[in-house]
Motif scaffolding. Structure first.
Motif, PDB file in Angstrom:
ATOM      1  N   UNK A 196       0.819  -1.203   0.006  1.00  0.00           N
ATOM      2  CA  UNK A 196       0.090   0.164   0.108  1.00  0.00           C
ATOM      3  C   UNK A 196       0.937   1.402  -0.057  1.00  0.00           C
ATOM      4  N   UNK A 197       0.203   2.366  -0.120  1.00  0.00           N
ATOM      5  CA  UNK A 197       0.989   3.549  -0.274  1.00  0.00           C
ATOM      6  C   UNK A 197       1.528   4.062   1.048  1.00  0.00           C
ATOM      7  N   UNK A 198       2.599   4.718   1.037  1.00  0.00           N
ATOM      8  CA  UNK A 198       2.865   5.742   2.382  1.00  0.00           C
ATOM      9  C   UNK A 198       3.437   7.024   1.945  1.00  0.00           C
ATOM     10  N   UNK A 199       3.351   7.830   2.728  1.00  0.00           N
ATOM     11  CA  UNK A 199       3.962   9.384   2.330  1.00  0.00           C
ATOM     12  C   UNK A 199       5.033   9.625   3.193  1.00  0.00           C
ATOM     13  N   UNK A 200       6.117  10.043   2.537  1.00  0.00           N
ATOM     14  CA  UNK A 200       7.239  10.685   3.104  1.00  0.00           C
ATOM     15  C   UNK A 200       7.290  12.179   2.901  1.00  0.00           C
ATOM     16  N   UNK A 201       8.401  12.732   3.768  1.00  0.00           N
ATOM     17  CA  UNK A 201       8.572  14.237   3.611  1.00  0.00           C
ATOM     18  C   UNK A 201       9.832  14.525   4.226  1.00  0.00           C
ATOM     19  N   UNK A 202      10.156  15.614   3.707  1.00  0.00           N
ATOM     20  CA  UNK A 202      11.253  16.282   4.416  1.00  0.00           C
ATOM     21  C   UNK A 202      11.194  17.682   4.602  1.00  0.00           C
ATOM     22  N   UNK A 203      11.638  18.119   5.553  1.00  0.00           N
ATOM     23  CA  UNK A 203      11.689  19.746   5.691  1.00  0.00           C
ATOM     24  C   UNK A 203      12.530  20.640   5.256  1.00  0.00           C
ATOM     25  N   UNK A 204      12.400  21.715   4.894  1.00  0.00           N
ATOM     26  CA  UNK A 204      13.416  22.560   4.234  1.00  0.00           C
ATOM     27  C   UNK A 204      13.319  24.005   4.954  1.00  0.00           C
ATOM     28  N   UNK A 218      17.371  33.784   1.252  1.00  0.00           N
ATOM     29  CA  UNK A 218      17.258  33.439  -0.001  1.00  0.00           C
ATOM     30  C   UNK A 218      17.529  32.192  -0.647  1.00  0.00           C
ATOM     31  N   UNK A 219      18.154  31.321   0.252  1.00  0.00           N
ATOM     32  CA  UNK A 219      18.865  29.964  -0.279  1.00  0.00           C
ATOM     33  C   UNK A 219      17.803  28.915   0.487  1.00  0.00           C
ATOM     34  N   UNK A 220      17.845  27.978  -0.138  1.00  0.00           N
ATOM     35  CA  UNK A 220      16.772  26.713   0.300  1.00  0.00           C
ATOM     36  C   UNK A 220      17.662  25.666   0.556  1.00  0.00           C
ATOM     37  N   UNK A 221      17.550  24.830   1.652  1.00  0.00           N
ATOM     38  CA  UNK A 221      18.316  23.825   1.990  1.00  0.00           C
ATOM     39  C   UNK A 221      17.301  22.468   2.655  1.00  0.00           C
ATOM     40  N   UNK A 222      17.703  21.384   2.146  1.00  0.00           N
ATOM     41  CA  UNK A 222      16.666  20.085   2.746  1.00  0.00           C
ATOM     42  C   UNK A 222      17.178  19.551   3.983  1.00  0.00           C
ATOM     43  N   UNK A 223      16.546  19.365   5.061  1.00  0.00           N
ATOM     44  CA  UNK A 223      16.947  18.883   6.327  1.00  0.00           C
ATOM     45  C   UNK A 223      16.747  17.209   6.290  1.00  0.00           C
TER      46      UNK A 223
END
Length: 107
Positions: free
Chosen positions: A73-81, A86-91
């Protein structure tokens, strides 16, 4: 073949020390699931909370699947940023951190 509609929204998140937050998200399924419409991954807009630590996104999720069975079945994943100067980075992925992601789904 059964069909499943996943409709909802990523409401927001709490518990982050950064001021401007966004979320990169994805829906992952087993081999028996076929995406008929919608997108498997995306990104919310950036929110900078003015009071408290709740970042609100109200990001819509609207997916339509066909499936041969409930295995995989499906699952949801996420990453905060975080956005800084003005610069973006993923945690790191949320499961390894003490943060709260608020998601509402109607299936």
């Amino acid at each position: 073949m059964a069909e499943v509609h996943v409709i909802g929204q990523i409401i927001g998140a709490t518990g982050f020390s950064e001021g401007s937050l966004f979320c990169k998200w994805g829906i992952h399924t087993g081999a028996a699931w076929k995406l008929l419409s919608g997108v498997r991954e995306g990104q919310t807009q950036v929110d900078t909370p003015q009071t408290g630590d709740m970042a609100y996104w109200s990001h819509p999720i609207d997916l339509h699947f066909a499936t041969k069975g409930l295995q995989g079945t499906y699952r949801m994943t996420g990453r905060e940023g975080a956005v800084k100067l003005g610069r973006a980075g993923l945690g790191t992925p949320w499961p390894s951190a003490p943060h709260t992601l608020w998601v509402l789904f109607l299936i």
